[in-house]
Design a protein around this motif. Sequence first.
Motif, PDB file in Angstrom:
ATOM      1  N   SER A 153       0.824  -1.204   0.000  1.00 43.37           N
ATOM      2  CA  SER A 153       0.000   0.000   0.000  1.00 43.37           C
ATOM      3  C   SER A 153       0.858   1.254   0.000  1.00 43.37           C
ATOM      4  CB  SER A 153      -0.928  -0.010   1.216  1.00 43.37           C
ATOM      5  OG  SER A 153      -1.642   1.198   1.330  1.00 43.37           O
ATOM      6  N   LYS A 154       1.937   1.234   0.810  1.00 39.08           N
ATOM      7  CA  LYS A 154       2.833   2.395   0.843  1.00 39.08           C
ATOM      8  C   LYS A 154       3.462   2.641  -0.526  1.00 39.08           C
ATOM      9  CE  LYS A 154       4.192   2.290   5.724  1.00 39.08           C
ATOM     10  NZ  LYS A 154       5.327   2.068   6.661  1.00 39.08           N
ATOM     11  N   ARG A 155       3.842   1.566  -1.202  1.00 34.71           N
ATOM     12  CA  ARG A 155       4.466   1.736  -2.519  1.00 34.71           C
ATOM     13  C   ARG A 155       3.468   2.307  -3.522  1.00 34.71           C
ATOM     14  NH1 ARG A 155       7.336  -2.660  -6.574  1.00 34.71           N
ATOM     15  NH2 ARG A 155       7.957  -1.095  -8.107  1.00 34.71           N
ATOM     16  N   VAL A 156       2.238   1.818  -3.491  1.00 36.56           N
ATOM     17  CA  VAL A 156       1.206   2.388  -4.371  1.00 36.56           C
ATOM     18  C   VAL A 156       1.026   3.864  -4.065  1.00 36.56           C
ATOM     19  CG1 VAL A 156      -1.267   2.367  -4.896  1.00 36.56           C
ATOM     20  CG2 VAL A 156      -0.005   0.214  -4.770  1.00 36.56           C
ATOM     21  N   GLY A 157       1.065   4.213  -2.768  1.00 37.32           N
ATOM     22  CA  GLY A 157       0.879   5.601  -2.369  1.00 37.32           C
ATOM     23  C   GLY A 157       1.988   6.518  -2.822  1.00 37.32           C
ATOM     24  N   THR A 158       3.219   5.995  -2.871  1.00 36.28           N
ATOM     25  CA  THR A 158       4.363   6.846  -3.237  1.00 36.28           C
ATOM     26  C   THR A 158       4.696   6.804  -4.724  1.00 36.28           C
ATOM     27  OG1 THR A 158       5.879   5.028  -2.689  1.00 36.28           O
ATOM     28  CG2 THR A 158       5.405   6.635  -0.955  1.00 36.28           C
ATOM     29  N   ASP A 159       4.356   5.699  -5.400  1.00 37.13           N
ATOM     30  CA  ASP A 159       4.799   5.521  -6.791  1.00 37.13           C
ATOM     31  C   ASP A 159       3.727   5.796  -7.826  1.00 37.13           C
ATOM     32  OD1 ASP A 159       7.062   4.726  -5.519  1.00 37.13           O
ATOM     33  OD2 ASP A 159       7.116   2.691  -6.330  1.00 37.13           O
ATOM     34  N   THR A 160       2.496   6.083  -7.413  1.00 37.88           N
ATOM     35  CA  THR A 160       1.427   6.339  -8.381  1.00 37.88           C
ATOM     36  C   THR A 160       0.672   7.615  -8.031  1.00 37.88           C
ATOM     37  OG1 THR A 160      -0.394   5.202  -7.233  1.00 37.88           O
ATOM     38  CG2 THR A 160       1.119   3.831  -8.516  1.00 37.88           C
ATOM     39  N   GLU A 161      -0.030   8.140  -9.004  1.00 41.84           N
ATOM     40  CA  GLU A 161      -0.869   9.320  -8.774  1.00 41.84           C
ATOM     41  C   GLU A 161      -2.056   8.992  -7.887  1.00 41.84           C
ATOM     42  OE1 GLU A 161      -2.046  11.148 -12.398  1.00 41.84           O
ATOM     43  OE2 GLU A 161      -0.011  11.285 -13.195  1.00 41.84           O
ATOM     44  N   LEU A 162      -2.367   7.697  -7.781  1.00 45.46           N
ATOM     45  CA  LEU A 162      -3.488   7.287  -6.942  1.00 45.46           C
ATOM     46  C   LEU A 162      -3.251   7.694  -5.495  1.00 45.46           C
ATOM     47  CD1 LEU A 162      -6.120   5.690  -7.503  1.00 45.46           C
ATOM     48  CD2 LEU A 162      -4.947   3.669  -6.654  1.00 45.46           C
ATOM     49  N   GLY A 163      -1.987   7.617  -5.068  1.00 44.74           N
ATOM     50  CA  GLY A 163      -1.680   7.954  -3.690  1.00 44.74           C
ATOM     51  C   GLY A 163      -1.617   9.436  -3.414  1.00 44.74           C
ATOM     52  N   SER A 164      -1.384  10.248  -4.447  1.00 42.57           N
ATOM     53  CA  SER A 164      -1.239  11.686  -4.243  1.00 42.57           C
ATOM     54  C   SER A 164      -2.540  12.445  -4.463  1.00 42.57           C
ATOM     55  CB  SER A 164      -0.163  12.233  -5.197  1.00 42.57           C
ATOM     56  OG  SER A 164      -0.544  12.022  -6.546  1.00 42.57           O
ATOM     57  N   ALA A 165      -3.605  11.731  -4.829  1.00 44.68           N
ATOM     58  CA  ALA A 165      -4.859  12.412  -5.156  1.00 44.68           C
ATOM     59  C   ALA A 165      -5.658  12.805  -3.925  1.00 44.68           C
ATOM     60  CB  ALA A 165      -5.720  11.518  -6.065  1.00 44.68           C
ATOM     61  N   GLY A 166      -5.308  12.241  -2.761  1.00 46.31           N
ATOM     62  CA  GLY A 166      -6.028  12.587  -1.534  1.00 46.31           C
ATOM     63  C   GLY A 166      -7.470  12.130  -1.539  1.00 46.31           C
ATOM     64  N   ARG A 167      -7.744  11.021  -2.223  1.00 47.08           N
ATOM     65  CA  ARG A 167      -9.114  10.518  -2.341  1.00 47.08           C
ATOM     66  C   ARG A 167      -9.514   9.771  -1.075  1.00 47.08           C
ATOM     67  NH1 ARG A 167     -10.963  10.053  -7.547  1.00 47.08           N
ATOM     68  NH2 ARG A 167     -12.061   8.124  -7.089  1.00 47.08           N
ATOM     69  N   SER A 168     -10.721   9.996  -0.612  1.00 49.93           N
ATOM     70  CA  SER A 168     -11.215   9.289   0.566  1.00 49.93           C
ATOM     71  C   SER A 168     -12.711   9.497   0.660  1.00 49.93           C
ATOM     72  CB  SER A 168     -10.548   9.810   1.837  1.00 49.93           C
ATOM     73  OG  SER A 168     -10.985  11.123   2.124  1.00 49.93           O
ATOM     74  N   VAL A 169     -13.349   8.669   1.487  1.00 53.29           N
ATOM     75  CA  VAL A 169     -14.782   8.838   1.742  1.00 53.29           C
ATOM     76  C   VAL A 169     -15.041  10.205   2.362  1.00 53.29           C
ATOM     77  CG1 VAL A 169     -16.705   8.002   3.137  1.00 53.29           C
ATOM     78  CG2 VAL A 169     -15.249   6.366   1.933  1.00 53.29           C
ATOM     79  N   VAL A 170     -14.171  10.610   3.279  1.00 53.69           N
ATOM     80  CA  VAL A 170     -14.333  11.916   3.927  1.00 53.69           C
ATOM     81  C   VAL A 170     -14.235  13.040   2.908  1.00 53.69           C
ATOM     82  CG1 VAL A 170     -13.326  13.532   5.582  1.00 53.69           C
ATOM     83  CG2 VAL A 170     -13.505  11.106   6.164  1.00 53.69           C
ATOM     84  N   ALA A 171     -13.218  12.983   2.035  1.00 54.87           N
ATOM     85  CA  ALA A 171     -13.047  14.040   1.032  1.00 54.87           C
ATOM     86  C   ALA A 171     -14.245  14.106   0.094  1.00 54.87           C
ATOM     87  CB  ALA A 171     -11.765  13.797   0.239  1.00 54.87           C
ATOM     88  N   LEU A 172     -14.742  12.940  -0.351  1.00 53.85           N
ATOM     89  CA  LEU A 172     -15.911  12.917  -1.231  1.00 53.85           C
ATOM     90  C   LEU A 172     -17.123  13.515  -0.527  1.00 53.85           C
ATOM     91  CD1 LEU A 172     -17.488  12.085  -3.756  1.00 53.85           C
ATOM     92  CD2 LEU A 172     -17.710   9.793  -2.775  1.00 53.85           C
ATOM     93  N   ALA A 173     -17.313  13.146   0.752  1.00 55.82           N
ATOM     94  CA  ALA A 173     -18.456  13.670   1.501  1.00 55.82           C
ATOM     95  C   ALA A 173     -18.384  15.192   1.625  1.00 55.82           C
ATOM     96  CB  ALA A 173     -18.496  13.027   2.885  1.00 55.82           C
ATOM     97  N   LEU A 174     -17.204  15.724   1.916  1.00 48.77           N
ATOM     98  CA  LEU A 174     -17.064  17.183   2.042  1.00 48.77           C
ATOM     99  C   LEU A 174     -17.244  17.877   0.694  1.00 48.77           C
ATOM    100  CD1 LEU A 174     -14.117  17.495   4.597  1.00 48.77           C
ATOM    101  CD2 LEU A 174     -16.589  17.605   5.017  1.00 48.77           C
ATOM    102  N   ASP A 175     -16.817  17.217  -0.384  1.00 54.73           N
ATOM    103  CA  ASP A 175     -17.042  17.779  -1.723  1.00 54.73           C
ATOM    104  C   ASP A 175     -18.530  17.932  -1.988  1.00 54.73           C
ATOM    105  OD1 ASP A 175     -14.357  17.948  -2.259  1.00 54.73           O
ATOM    106  OD2 ASP A 175     -14.257  16.096  -3.432  1.00 54.73           O
ATOM    107  N   LEU A 176     -19.316  16.916  -1.618  1.00 51.28           N
ATOM    108  CA  LEU A 176     -20.760  16.970  -1.842  1.00 51.28           C
ATOM    109  C   LEU A 176     -21.428  18.007  -0.945  1.00 51.28           C
ATOM    110  CD1 LEU A 176     -21.615  13.161  -2.149  1.00 51.28           C
ATOM    111  CD2 LEU A 176     -21.376  14.832  -3.982  1.00 51.28           C
TER     112      LEU A 176
END
Length: 495
Positions: A153-176
């Motif tokens: 998981s750490k490698r996915v977070g550091t080596d891909t844009e998926l980890g830098s997007a800050g995506r989460s249930v909390v972020a989606l909820a606040l966006d809505l």
Amino acid sequence: MVLLSLTASHRELDLDALERLSTGSSSVGRVVVRTCGPVAGAVVISTCNRFELYLDVDAPLSGDSVRHATRHVAELVADASGVTGDVAARSFTVRTGPEVTEHLFAVASGLDAMVVGEREIAGQVKRSLAEAREQETTSKTLELLFQTASRTSKRVGTDTELGSAGRSVVALALDLAERELPPWDGTRAVLIGTGSYAGASVAALRARGCDDIRVYSQSGRAEIFAESHGVQPAASLVEALADADLVVSCSGARGRLPAARDEPEAEPERLADVVAGNFGGPTTLPRGLMGEDAPEASLGHVLDAAALVRARERAADRAGDEPEPRPLVILDLALHRDVDPRVADVEGVLLFDLATLKARAPAVAHDVVAQAQGIVDAAARRFEETRLGREADAAVVALLDEAEVRAVAEIAADVARLTDELAARDQPAPDESDVEAIARDVRRRVHAELHDKIVAIRARATAEARAAEAALVQGAEALTAEASAQRDAGPSQRR
């Protein structure tokens, strides 16, 4: 050892069914390990959108035995959650061997989340392993599996844009919620709960510019949480709601006993006593559960419609000559619904729950997901190769032990023979250097003869393990297909 996992998530079930299934999940791992002899270890992941049970089974399994084992575990889950055994069995997707590894690594990396790329799940996977350690239900294989999942998981977070997007249930909820709120620097927020999602919510709110944050907790942890996170504790939920623009509820405290508030692992039997009417009646909890002036709360919701109506009345009184009080947005991020759905019918209130978030979760670019999936697949292959190698090592160790016994005997015989030869020539007996030279020669010869046998053992063990796991996969696929067919069938078609 065989890895077996049973998964129920937002992908297979609606959230209502998942909520029922995961009730009492904290005790399932202990019960499975204590009551199922072949189960050497168990780790449970229970989050807002999944319930998963990972098992390390110390017994040979066939397709039929997978079916029986799954049924037995489903009965235990059913006993803990209050659903029927048939419902529990139909709800699970069963995986074995390499599929378990691939799935867990994908889960930990956010690839199987409601919001793809969600980073909070990585922490939940870590906590699941920590809880299993506390309950003494882990095994060496599960320890290594979960630790490797976290590293992946750490490698996915550091080596891909998926980890830098800050995506989460909390972020989606606040966006809505954002479009319905005042500017963030003027928004007054109330958190219900003090767990991981509450901490993530504080960070997400502050990142957007919201500093007016209060926290309420049934368990009495509000002041501790408030001090550690730099927010304000709320003694009365009704009072806090009367002055709020946004509520983020993520306590998962539905149906808890006040006496068990400081006991996160309250046993399901105690909750059953409440439902049966042994504590405050069959449908109510004691007054004060939601604040001193809250009406009696309906069993199962931290925030009910009556309490919210009272809070809105106070907000209207405070608004004075204003045409109406400020609207209130409520985000219910708890799987065990903190908020009564009837709250959505209260005038001036907008409720977003997990079902709403699931329907509105944005897609992720295909190439980003593919890159992350590639990292996960490679890590899973390496883990499985190592695991199969360890299983072959047991046979190799046994062969080496046998060879050492043979070597010791041959060394003794060669030393005795040399001693006799030297004695016949009236020469001194062999000294230490002579014995060491004989031992080196014997062991070199014995180990050289073992090389081909070791290679054959590793190849055979790997082939047998893969063949066994292929049979297990077929059995698991048949079981999953049967469960899927029963889920898709109408009630009248189910047996």
